[in-house]
Scaffold this active site. Structure first.
Site, PDB file in Angstrom:
ATOM      1  N   SER A 213       0.839  -1.214   0.000  1.00  0.00           N
ATOM      2  CA  SER A 213       0.000   0.000   0.000  1.00  0.00           C
ATOM      3  C   SER A 213       0.862   1.247   0.000  1.00  0.00           C
ATOM      4  O   SER A 213       2.019   1.212   0.430  1.00  0.00           O
ATOM      5  CB  SER A 213      -0.863   0.005   1.262  1.00  0.00           C
ATOM      6  OG  SER A 213      -1.531   1.244   1.408  1.00  0.00           O
ATOM      7  N   TYR A 226      -2.005  -1.310  10.737  1.00  0.00           N
ATOM      8  CA  TYR A 226      -2.126  -1.688   9.328  1.00  0.00           C
ATOM      9  C   TYR A 226      -0.926  -1.191   8.523  1.00  0.00           C
ATOM     10  O   TYR A 226      -0.312  -1.944   7.759  1.00  0.00           O
ATOM     11  CB  TYR A 226      -3.420  -1.093   8.770  1.00  0.00           C
ATOM     12  CG  TYR A 226      -3.594  -1.238   7.275  1.00  0.00           C
ATOM     13  CD1 TYR A 226      -4.070  -2.416   6.722  1.00  0.00           C
ATOM     14  CD2 TYR A 226      -3.292  -0.185   6.407  1.00  0.00           C
ATOM     15  CE1 TYR A 226      -4.243  -2.544   5.350  1.00  0.00           C
ATOM     16  CE2 TYR A 226      -3.457  -0.305   5.037  1.00  0.00           C
ATOM     17  CZ  TYR A 226      -3.936  -1.483   4.516  1.00  0.00           C
ATOM     18  OH  TYR A 226      -4.097  -1.611   3.161  1.00  0.00           O
TER      19      TYR A 226
HETATM   20  P1  NAD Z   1     -11.285  -6.550   0.169  1.00  0.00           P
HETATM   21  O1  NAD Z   1     -12.028  -6.463   1.442  1.00  0.00           O
HETATM   22  O2  NAD Z   1     -12.047  -6.748  -1.068  1.00  0.00           O
HETATM   23  O3  NAD Z   1     -10.198  -7.700   0.243  1.00  0.00           O
HETATM   24  C1  NAD Z   1      -9.583  -8.119   1.422  1.00  0.00           C
HETATM   25  C2  NAD Z   1      -9.805  -9.607   1.542  1.00  0.00           C
HETATM   26  O4  NAD Z   1      -9.006 -10.120   2.598  1.00  0.00           O
HETATM   27  C3  NAD Z   1     -11.232  -9.995   1.893  1.00  0.00           C
HETATM   28  O5  NAD Z   1     -12.016 -10.151   0.735  1.00  0.00           O
HETATM   29  C4  NAD Z   1     -11.038 -11.304   2.641  1.00  0.00           C
HETATM   30  O6  NAD Z   1     -11.331 -12.395   1.808  1.00  0.00           O
HETATM   31  C5  NAD Z   1      -9.564 -11.342   2.974  1.00  0.00           C
HETATM   32  N1  NAD Z   1      -9.351 -11.592   4.409  1.00  0.00           N
HETATM   33  C6  NAD Z   1      -9.315 -10.699   5.412  1.00  0.00           C
HETATM   34  N2  NAD Z   1      -9.122 -11.328   6.583  1.00  0.00           N
HETATM   35  C7  NAD Z   1      -9.017 -12.645   6.297  1.00  0.00           C
HETATM   36  C8  NAD Z   1      -8.805 -13.815   7.093  1.00  0.00           C
HETATM   37  N3  NAD Z   1      -8.615 -13.742   8.427  1.00  0.00           N
HETATM   38  N4  NAD Z   1      -8.793 -15.016   6.464  1.00  0.00           N
HETATM   39  C9  NAD Z   1      -8.974 -15.103   5.125  1.00  0.00           C
HETATM   40  N5  NAD Z   1      -9.150 -14.037   4.330  1.00  0.00           N
HETATM   41  C10 NAD Z   1      -9.173 -12.819   4.917  1.00  0.00           C
HETATM   42  O7  NAD Z   1     -10.431  -5.216   0.078  1.00  0.00           O
HETATM   43  P2  NAD Z   1      -9.186  -4.770  -0.838  1.00  0.00           P
HETATM   44  O8  NAD Z   1      -9.069  -3.330  -0.605  1.00  0.00           O
HETATM   45  O9  NAD Z   1      -9.303  -5.300  -2.191  1.00  0.00           O
HETATM   46  O10 NAD Z   1      -7.964  -5.463  -0.098  1.00  0.00           O
HETATM   47  C11 NAD Z   1      -7.013  -6.257  -0.763  1.00  0.00           C
HETATM   48  C12 NAD Z   1      -5.626  -5.817  -0.373  1.00  0.00           C
HETATM   49  O11 NAD Z   1      -5.420  -4.502  -0.873  1.00  0.00           O
HETATM   50  C13 NAD Z   1      -5.385  -5.740   1.124  1.00  0.00           C
HETATM   51  O12 NAD Z   1      -4.126  -6.337   1.414  1.00  0.00           O
HETATM   52  C14 NAD Z   1      -5.310  -4.257   1.391  1.00  0.00           C
HETATM   53  O13 NAD Z   1      -4.457  -3.974   2.463  1.00  0.00           O
HETATM   54  C15 NAD Z   1      -4.746  -3.751   0.091  1.00  0.00           C
HETATM   55  N6  NAD Z   1      -4.956  -2.311  -0.172  1.00  0.00           N
HETATM   56  C16 NAD Z   1      -6.205  -1.805  -0.312  1.00  0.00           C
HETATM   57  C17 NAD Z   1      -6.353  -0.445  -0.549  1.00  0.00           C
HETATM   58  C18 NAD Z   1      -7.719   0.178  -0.691  1.00  0.00           C
HETATM   59  O14 NAD Z   1      -7.811   1.415  -0.682  1.00  0.00           O
HETATM   60  N7  NAD Z   1      -8.768  -0.572  -0.832  1.00  0.00           N
HETATM   61  C19 NAD Z   1      -5.238   0.381  -0.667  1.00  0.00           C
HETATM   62  C20 NAD Z   1      -3.968  -0.179  -0.549  1.00  0.00           C
HETATM   63  C21 NAD Z   1      -3.846  -1.533  -0.294  1.00  0.00           C
END
Ligand code: NAD
Ligand code: MG
Length: 321
Positions: A213, A226
């Site tokens: 991120s 985080y």
């Molecule tokens: P999202 O909620 O769609 O995806 C996160 C996924 O993590 C969930 O769908 C879930 O299946 C999984 N997860 C969480 N806890 C879990 C557990 N204990 N066991 C199994 N699975 C688990 O949201 P996203 O934003 O697509 O997140 C994906 C990645 O992107 C993450 O690592 C997040 O840190 C990163 N990210 C997101 C953003 C943003 O703005 N959305 C920005 C930078 C990084």
């Protein structure tokens, strides 16, 4: 062709406004404007309990369901995407399948509805799909799901450590040991366990990709735990690239900025932040998961063989790297 003709006429000194206009609109049709291509704030989506469902967000995130077009860049590859049910992981899973890969997705059992949609899309692309519901904070489950992927896809050569937990807390005093532990287990221990379990199966030519991120570089005040994990994931990417380069395995990362996903509406951001989400990027809007799909494809593809230890940013003009 049109542009060339119009330019030719202009060079010849012949006034051709209609031809020039046609050339401009033909080019315009093929050139999406990044400012207006996807929804802009203000947003009015309901907050959800963790882990949240993409299917319950308004507007619904775009993961490439109707738009991502593959061109055989990952033909025959075998991928495991953690958190592949929704958000960035779903965009990667859809893109991988349309590029010709078989794809296993892991997710929490509460996300079955989202996961089913992804599994159907992978199958519609003519590829094998495997759903892996379970909690990756459990090392035994991490080992089992990797073993099941290898068994059912017949191998593994593309691992995406994407699942993540983000729960904002305004003050360190509000960050409980349970919170801290859950964030570390989900974002770091699971990545370590899953990668370790996958390694004996990864051949030379395989790829590992972390979703880190912009928080790794410029942490927010209310995302202490985080942001620490995202910095560690960036660092893991770089050390592991050095360790695995001699084995022919590439390790890279993607560092997104604000992306419209369940993570943000299920405790990742405050209601105030969500209303204006992404408005402070230079494009004036959040990214949609689909806008990252091709980045994962590029890092995994067989023609990116000199890219390892890299982190690719996608933050709409703000953020690092
Ligand atoms: P999202 O909620 O769609 O995806 C996160 C996924 O993590 C969930 O769908 C879930 O299946 C999984 N997860 C969480 N806890 C879990 C557990 N204990 N066991 C199994 N699975 C688990 O949201 P996203 O934003 O697509 O997140 C994906 C990645 O992107 C993450 O690592 C997040 O840190 C990163 N990210 C997101 C953003 C943003 O703005 N959305 C920005 C930078 C990084
Ligand atoms: Mg999800």
């Amino acid at each position: 062709m049109m542009a060339g003709t119009a330019a030719g006429l202009a060079v010849a000194g012949i006034a051709a406004p209609a031809a020039a206009q046609r050339a401009k609109s033909a080019a315009g049709a093929a050139l999406p404007d990044p400012r207006t291509r996807y929804p802009r704030p203000p947003f009015d989506t309901a907050m959800q309990p963790f882990p949240g469902l993409a299917g319950k967000m308004t507007p619904r995130p775009d993961h490439g369901e109707t738009s991502y077009v593959g061109s055989g860049r990952l033909t025959g590859r075998r991928a495991l995407v953690t958190g592949g049910d929704s958000g960035i992981g779903r965009a990667a899973a859809i893109a991988f399948a349309r590029e010709g890969a078989d794809v296993a997705i892991s997710y929490l059992p509460a996300e079955e509805a989202d996961a089913r949609e992804v599994i159907a899309l992978i199958r519609q692309a003519g590829r094998t799909a495997l759903g892996l519901p379970g909690d990756i904070r459990d090392e035994r489950w991490c080992n089992r799901m990797v073993a099941q992927t290898v068994r059912e896809l017949g191998g593994l050569d593309l691992l995406v450590n994407n699942a993540g937990r983000q729960q904002q807390r305004q003050a360190l005093a509000d960050l409980s040991s349970e919170d801290f532990d859950a964030t570390m287990k989900t974002n770091l221990y699971a990545m370590f366990w899953i990668t370790k379990a996958a390694l004996p199966h990864l051949p030379a030519g395989a790829s590992i990709i972390q979703t880190t991120s912009e928080q790794a570089y410029d942490p927010s005040a209310n995302l202490v735990d985080y942001a620490m994990t995202k910095a560690a994931m960036m660092n893991f990417t770089k050390s592991l690239a050095k360790q695995l380069g001699p084995k022919g395995i590439r390790v890279n990362g993607v560092a997104p900025g604000p992306i419209w996903t369940p993570l943000q509406v299920a405790g990742g951001a405050t209601a105030e932040k969500l209303r204006e989400f992404g408005g402070d990027t230079s494009l004036g809007r959040p990214g949609q998961p689909v806008e990252l799909g091709s980045i994962f494809v590029q890092l995994a593809a067989n023609d990116a063989t000199f890219s390892t230890g890299q982190v690719y940013g996608a933050a709409g003009g703000t953020g690092q790297p």
